[in-house]
Design an enzyme around this catalytic site. Structure first.
Site, PDB file in Angstrom:
ATOM      1  N   GLY A 262       0.824  -1.195   0.000  1.00 48.52           N
ATOM      2  CA  GLY A 262       0.000   0.000   0.000  1.00 48.52           C
ATOM      3  C   GLY A 262       0.863   1.252   0.000  1.00 48.52           C
TER       4      GLY A 262
ATOM      5  N   LYS B 123       5.262   6.671   1.895  1.00 45.22           N
ATOM      6  CA  LYS B 123       4.958   5.458   2.640  1.00 45.22           C
ATOM      7  C   LYS B 123       5.497   5.608   4.064  1.00 45.22           C
ATOM      8  CE  LYS B 123       5.403   1.368   1.043  1.00 45.22           C
ATOM      9  NZ  LYS B 123       4.159   1.073   1.757  1.00 45.22           N
ATOM     10  N   GLY B 124       4.992   4.732   4.933  1.00 46.47           N
ATOM     11  CA  GLY B 124       5.562   4.703   6.274  1.00 46.47           C
ATOM     12  C   GLY B 124       4.703   5.276   7.361  1.00 46.47           C
ATOM     13  N   ARG B 125       3.469   5.688   7.011  1.00 47.35           N
ATOM     14  CA  ARG B 125       2.605   6.124   8.125  1.00 47.35           C
ATOM     15  C   ARG B 125       2.302   4.934   9.028  1.00 47.35           C
ATOM     16  NH1 ARG B 125      -0.777  10.118   4.311  1.00 47.35           N
ATOM     17  NH2 ARG B 125       0.948  11.556   4.024  1.00 47.35           N
ATOM     18  N   GLY B 126       2.478   3.720   8.490  1.00 41.50           N
ATOM     19  CA  GLY B 126       2.368   2.520   9.324  1.00 41.50           C
ATOM     20  C   GLY B 126       3.686   2.168   9.996  1.00 41.50           C
TER      21      GLY B 126
ATOM     22  N   GLU C 106      10.326  -1.715   4.026  1.00 41.67           N
ATOM     23  CA  GLU C 106       9.568  -1.627   2.765  1.00 41.67           C
ATOM     24  C   GLU C 106      10.481  -1.141   1.645  1.00 41.67           C
ATOM     25  OE1 GLU C 106       5.106  -0.729   4.560  1.00 41.67           O
ATOM     26  OE2 GLU C 106       6.380   0.961   4.049  1.00 41.67           O
TER      27      GLU C 106
ATOM     28  N   LYS D 232      -5.902   8.015  -1.737  1.00 43.33           N
ATOM     29  CA  LYS D 232      -4.447   8.189  -1.606  1.00 43.33           C
ATOM     30  C   LYS D 232      -3.829   9.007  -2.734  1.00 43.33           C
ATOM     31  CE  LYS D 232      -4.363   5.486   2.058  1.00 43.33           C
ATOM     32  NZ  LYS D 232      -3.742   4.203   2.101  1.00 43.33           N
TER      33      LYS D 232
HETATM   34  O1  5RP Z   1       3.653   2.417   4.249  1.00 37.31           O
HETATM   35  C1  5RP Z   1       2.904   1.737   4.892  1.00 37.31           C
HETATM   36  C2  5RP Z   1       3.285   1.152   6.203  1.00 37.31           C
HETATM   37  O2  5RP Z   1       4.547   1.570   6.606  1.00 37.31           O
HETATM   38  C3  5RP Z   1       1.539   1.449   4.383  1.00 37.31           C
HETATM   39  O3  5RP Z   1       1.657   0.809   3.158  1.00 37.31           O
HETATM   40  C4  5RP Z   1       0.806   2.720   4.230  1.00 37.31           C
HETATM   41  O4  5RP Z   1       0.803   3.371   5.481  1.00 37.31           O
HETATM   42  C5  5RP Z   1      -0.625   2.483   3.751  1.00 37.31           C
HETATM   43  O5  5RP Z   1      -1.337   1.833   4.754  1.00 37.31           O
HETATM   44  P1  5RP Z   1      -2.853   1.445   4.584  1.00 37.31           P
HETATM   45  O6  5RP Z   1      -2.928   0.422   3.498  1.00 37.31           O
HETATM   46  O7  5RP Z   1      -3.254   0.894   5.935  1.00 37.31           O
HETATM   47  O8  5RP Z   1      -3.627   2.682   4.229  1.00 37.31           O
END
Ligand code: 5RP
Length: 290
Positions: free
Chosen positions: A122, A134-137, A143, A161
């Site tokens: 994602g 990326k990286g809000r998770g 990654e 997005k």
């Molecule tokens: O980069 C990421 C995690 O580090 C995720 O891919 C990104 O945050 C998108 O997350 P989601 O699919 O829950 O919207």
């Protein structure tokens, strides 16, 4: 009511929580009542479409987040059904590793498999040139390591997005830093982008309020930009030149295609040389197969 998507049935009950509800218009032919897709349904549609590119024998980068989770589930399902064989997964986070282990997906790492056939993940933002945030998770480093080692990197997103430019959502652009003197690093990062209206904060766990620690034992500074960041490669170089910075969440030129699931259907954007090939499918097309 379920949407007649070829490979899965959307759940009949939807929990709104924070998800956006989207109305999909009824198909012209054959007649089909309108169906409400949640944001999670759209993530699942994008994920399932991406998994069509996974072939037996592949080494597959397994992304992290609520969208990538659907792709991992689907790969496991196809393995269990015998429709895929000899898949080796490389997980981009401990969370995905645990999910894959629980589903019985064979796993390895970049030391044993330095070239990945296909990564699916994602993203938080996708710009028109397929650059990403990326990286809000919190998993940006692993990654980026895995996705930059992949021959193909398919990004799966719902249409929320899409941004006109990186930073355009006004949400965080994460930077992984070493914990030592994190406040110094925060100030230096923000100082790099003083003319871009940049603010930064140390990421904390929303529930405990404790400092968020990545799978690599590092911290994350979330940067917010009021103005356009400008040249992404210049911004990237400036960030990476700072001692104490490990990696940032701009994925510049890494995605080879992006699958966007939206209210009207699915759009697949694929890089072909320096061009972008765009294919769009309505849910009616999907009903009839591609
Ligand atoms: O980069 C990421 C995690 O580090 C995720 O891919 C990104 O945050 C998108 O997350 P989601 O699919 O829950 O919207």
């Amino acid at each position: 009511m379920a949407v007649a998507y070829p490979h899965f049935v959307v759940s009949e009950t939807h929990t709104p929580v924070e998800q956006t509800k989207l109305m999909v218009p009824p198909a012209a032919s054959p007649p089909c009542p309108a169906v409400t897709l949640t944001q999670d349904d759209l993530k699942k549609i994008a994920a399932y479409k991406a998994v069509e590119h996974v072939k037996s024998g592949m080494v597959v980068g397994l992304g992290t987040g609520s969208t990538a989770k659907h792709a991992v589930d689907r790969i496991a399902q196809l393995l269990q059904q015998g429709k895929l064989k000899d898949i080796v997964g490389i997980a981009t986070s401990m969370k995905t590793y645990e999910q894959a282990v629980s589903l019985g997906i064979p796993l390895s790492d970049l030391d044993s498999h330095p070239t990945v056939d296909l990564a699916i993940d994602g993203a938080d933002e996708v710009d028109p040139g397929l650059n990403l945030v990326k990286g809000r998770g919190g998993s940006l480093l692993r990654e980026k390591m895995i996705e930059s080692a992949s021959k193909k990197f398919i990004v799966i997103v719902d249409e929320s997005k899409l941004v006109n430019h990186i930073g355009g959502s006004k949400l965080a652009m994460p930077v992984e830093i070493i914990p030592f003197c994190w406040n110094h690093s925060l100030k230096r990062l923000v100082g790099l982008f003083a003319d871009k209206g940049c603010l930064g904060e140390l990421r904390k766990c929303s529930e405990s309020g404790k400092i968020y620690v990545t799978d690599n034992g590092n911290y994350i500074i979330d940067l917010y930009f009021e103005n356009d960041i400008g040249d992404l490669n210049e911004a990237s170089d400036a960030i990476l030149r700072l001692p104490g910075i490990v990696e940032h969440g701009m994925f510049i030129g890494l995605a080879t295609s992006v699958i966007v699931a939206g209210v009207n259907g699915v759009t697949v954007k694929t890089k072909v040389g320096s061009e972008l090939e765009v294919d769009s499918f309505s849910y009616n097309d999907l009903r009839n197969g591609f």
